[in-house]
Design an enzyme around this catalytic site. Structure first.
Site, short mmCIF file in Angstrom:
data_model
loop_
_atom_site.label_atom_id
_atom_site.label_comp_id
_atom_site.label_asym_id
_atom_site.label_seq_id
_atom_site.Cartn_x
_atom_site.Cartn_y
_atom_site.Cartn_z
N SER A 1 0.82 -1.21 0.00
CA SER A 1 0.00 0.00 0.00
C SER A 1 0.85 1.26 0.00
O SER A 1 0.37 2.33 -0.38
CB SER A 1 -0.92 0.00 1.23
N HIS B 1 12.19 -21.57 11.09
CA HIS B 1 12.73 -22.82 10.52
C HIS B 1 13.00 -23.87 11.59
O HIS B 1 13.37 -25.00 11.25
CB HIS B 1 14.01 -22.53 9.74
N ASP C 1 9.10 -26.40 8.09
CA ASP C 1 10.00 -26.67 6.97
C ASP C 1 9.48 -25.99 5.71
O ASP C 1 8.34 -25.50 5.66
CB ASP C 1 10.17 -28.17 6.74
#
Length: 514
Positions: free
Chosen positions: A431, A484, A488
């Site tokens: 935006s 992580h 995964d």
């Protein structure tokens, strides 16, 4: 006959008991006395002055900034009357009084940091505090004024009486500055200035003391227009001769340095919102991130949004808060629908360090509600209010909640409840501008979606049985970041594919209406 026998038996027992009592009293006169001495016990008298403790407002917050005071020493307050407004790392909160009485002391000025669990105001709940209590609660300024000694003439000299029309010596010195200061420079006390956090942030940027500015808003509240008018009067040529000459940083630089263009560094303190972002992002960057980006075709969504906005305009189906739909409610709903298939993205990681061998034990906590935080650009800086329980809302409901949160964010009135409880975040940087981004996962979440700028590109129309041709397409880039440690790449790719499919075919949302 029966009543006579009963009365005689009772009189006989009374005489026996009385005789035993007299015999024991003769043996130990002090054991039984006709009127044994009794000590009266009374409850501890209530203190006249009660300190109000700054309660814990949750989310592990240990200190808050006093934004503004609604009371001053000597003011009468009732139970649940507002005392002050504080701003924490999350949002601004209004603190109310626990007692009814008279305010005796404010422990902090506006702009200072108040500690959670410590007194921040004293209230006289009886109205008859002792003199020694009042002395300890008297503000230092009042004590200094009372302790100023009056000038005493030397021995043998008559008191000096100023002649009619004479000018005092204190005013004769520096007659150029003896003119009365404007009313706008009269110091009213920091607790007497009412203003929103956005207005206070503007005053800090312009270097203006907000307690010097007379407010024209409701209840004397200082507005942004008051600040701009004050700055214009201060900087006008007519006001410069009477204004105090304060050396600027440029005046303190030697001419040699000014001509050579040497580097100048001006340290500035972080605003409260910047401090919040500093702490939050420092903790968030301890999370190992990975980025996943995808390109989404917005052509069908653009057409659907255009049709729905025409319907809203003609039939007036909006609830009064939403007159025009943006793309963001559709994207938020698509994210919520993907969380049903991949709930791990709605979880959080808890690390328990209380195991027997001293090692940390991580736990994945799944959450049932989809509370989606939305990053918003406000005058105070970046804020992330939360749209609660998106799974139970339709597109209009999400749009109405976004409008409510946006209006509160601009006014600096977001509550702690509006800012807490998020499970996943959506950041619509498109935006403002920017096609690609790498968003940072928020603490206590495992994923975040960043939305880039939508743009028009040529694309091939791949219709089976027809010859390929070039057509106009509206495309937008979605950038995902995930923790992580628990998510995964394949899981995030599948969840992102669900969101992409729903956005590219928005009619799918109709089949999932609740």
């Amino acid at each position: 006959m029966f009543w006579q026998q009963s009365s005689r038996a009772l009189r006989r027992q009374w005489r026996i008991c009385n005789g035993l009592r007299q015999s024991v009293a003769k043996a130990r006169p002090s054991a039984f006395s006709p009127h044994p001495a009794r000590s009266f016990h009374a409850a501890r008298s209530l203190l006249a002055v009660k300190p109000v403790i700054l309660a814990d407002i949750g989310e592990g917050i240990v200190e808050c900034e006093i934004i503004q005071w609604f009371v001053e020493p000597g003011a009468r307050v009732e139970e649940f009357s507002p005392l002050c407004e504080v701003q924490s790392d999350k949002a601004s909160v209004e603190i109310t009084s626990r007692f009814a009485g008279v305010v005796k002391k404010l422990h902090y000025d506006a702009g200072e940091m108040a500690k959670v669990g410590k007194p921040f105001v004293d209230i006289d709940i009886q109205g008859d505090a002792k003199a020694e209590d009042l002395e300890t609660l008297t503000p230092p300024e009042a004590l200094v004024e009372e302790s100023k000694p009056s000038p005493v003439p030397a021995a043998g000299q008559p008191p000096v009486v100023p002649a009619p029309g004479a000018i005092p010596a204190s005013q004769s010195q520096g007659s150029e500055q003896s003119a009365p200061a404007p009313a706008s420079l009269e110091r009213k006390g920091k607790h007497a200035s009412l203003a929103t956090p956005a207005t206070r942030h503007l005053s800090k940027e312009l270097g203006v003391e907000i307690s010097h500015i007379p407010g024209t808003g409701k209840d004397g509240r200082v507005t942004k227009e008051d600040i701009y008018k004050f700055v214009n009067r201060r900087n006008s040529p007519a006001a410069q001769p009477t204004a105090p000459t304060t050396p600027t940083p440029a005046d303190l630089v030697s001419p040699d340095v000014a001509t050579t263009g040497a580097q100048q560094e001006t340290p500035m303190s972080l605003t409260r919102t910047q401090e919040m972002m500093f702490k939050t992002m420092t903790r968030s960057l301890n999370i190992p991130h990975f980025l996943y980006a995808d390109e989404v075709d917005f052509t069908s969504l653009v057409e659907l949004r255009s049709r729905l906005n025409k319907v809203l305009h003609k039939s007036g189906l909006s609830d009064g808060q939403v007159s025009k739909l943006s793309y963001l409610p559709f994207i938020i709903k698509a994210v919520s629908m993907s969380l049903y298939k991949h709930p791990i993205l709605n979880a959080r990681v808890d690390i328990d360090a209380s195991s027997s061998n001293g090692s940390t034990k991580p736990t994945l906590v799944h959450r049932s509600q989809h509370n989606i935080g939305v990053a918003m650009d406000t005058p105070q800086g970046l804020l992330v209010p939360v749209v609660k329980n998106v799974g139970t809302l339709n597109i209009l409901g999400i749009a109405a909640e976004l409008a409510r949160l946006q209006s509160l964010a601009v006014a600096g009135k977001l509550s702690l409840q509006d800012m807490s409880g998020g499970t996943i975040t959506v950041s619509n940087i498109g935006s403002i501008g920017g096609t690609y981004l790498s968003p940072v996962v928020v603490e206590r979440e495992v994923a975040i979606l960043g939305i880039g700028r939508m743009r028009t590109v040529p694309a091939f129309s791949m219709v089976p049985g027809e010859e390929d041709k070039v057509v106009r397409r509206q495309v937008c880039n979605f950038s995902w970041s995930a923790d992580h440690r628990v998510v995964d790449g394949a899981t995030l790719a599948r969840a992102a594919e669900v969101v992409r499919t729903i956005v590219e075919e928005p009619d799918v949302m109709v089949m999932h209406l609740r």
